[in-house]
Motif scaffolding. Structure first.
Motif, PDB file in Angstrom:
ATOM      1  N   THR A  40       0.839  -1.199   0.000  1.00 33.55           N
ATOM      2  CA  THR A  40       0.000   0.000   0.000  1.00 33.55           C
ATOM      3  C   THR A  40       0.874   1.249   0.000  1.00 33.55           C
ATOM      4  OG1 THR A  40      -1.786  -1.152   1.164  1.00 33.55           O
ATOM      5  CG2 THR A  40      -1.787   1.265   1.265  1.00 33.55           C
ATOM      6  N   LEU A  89       1.064   3.910  -2.997  1.00 34.25           N
ATOM      7  CA  LEU A  89       0.722   5.311  -2.746  1.00 34.25           C
ATOM      8  C   LEU A  89       1.886   6.239  -3.089  1.00 34.25           C
ATOM      9  CD1 LEU A  89      -1.247   4.961   0.607  1.00 34.25           C
ATOM     10  CD2 LEU A  89      -2.157   5.819  -1.573  1.00 34.25           C
ATOM     11  N   ALA A 113      -1.874  11.334  -1.785  1.00 37.56           N
ATOM     12  CA  ALA A 113      -1.312   9.991  -1.882  1.00 37.56           C
ATOM     13  C   ALA A 113      -0.039   9.847  -1.049  1.00 37.56           C
ATOM     14  CB  ALA A 113      -1.030   9.632  -3.349  1.00 37.56           C
ATOM     15  N   ALA A 147       0.551   7.618   2.372  1.00 37.73           N
ATOM     16  CA  ALA A 147       1.640   6.656   2.533  1.00 37.73           C
ATOM     17  C   ALA A 147       2.349   6.866   3.860  1.00 37.73           C
ATOM     18  CB  ALA A 147       2.634   6.778   1.369  1.00 37.73           C
TER      19      ALA A 147
END
Length: 150
Positions: free
Chosen positions: A68, A72, A134, A138
């Protein structure tokens, strides 16, 4: 508020000057330059924040969290690169672009180029916002994800 006739004439002259295609083009390029500089600073700042505030080693995160974060970050930085590219295109135009040296064509070019710059800057703003979201997401994932969880 009461204005003198001289103040009103002067304001009317300035409005006509501001509405001229060449002035509109100058204003659009100036704004695009500001966005370009802002995006460069923002990208550097986000990189520093992630390096300094995120986990030092994302390989310690669980698989889902690690992928993930990677997804991101890639998405965020690609969006920021695209936003920066659009602002450069807005400021500088296409290399080798020819401007026809005829009054009517020049006026048409100035009007079209101004609209193009505003459009590029608007797209750049949205891409930059999504890129920031994004990259920030993260960082948050690295803060809240326990090590080794999937």
């Amino acid at each position: 508020m009461n204005f003198t006739a001289h103040e009103l004439r002067d304001a009317d002259r300035r409005v006509r000057e501001m509405a001229a295609p060449e002035r509109q083009l100058q204003a659009a390029v100036h704004q695009a330059e500001g966005y370009r500089n802002f995006l460069a600073s923002l990208t550097g700042l986000l990189t520093a924040v992630f390096v300094l505030k995120g986990q030092e080693d994302i390989s310690k995160l669980g698989d889902t969290s690690r992928w993930t974060v990677i997804g991101l970050l890639i998405t965020g930085f690609l969006l920021l690169i695209a936003a920066s590219w659009l602002t450069v295109a807005a400021v500088h135009g296409r290399p080798g672009e020819e401007i026809m040296l005829e009054a009517g064509r020049l006026l048409k070019y100035e009007k079209e180029r101004t609209k193009q710059i505003w459009r590029l800057v608007e797209w750049s703003r949205w891409l930059a916002l999504l890129g920031v979201i994004a990259v920030s997401a993260a960082v948050i994932v690295t803060w809240v994800s326990p090590a080794g969880s999937g």
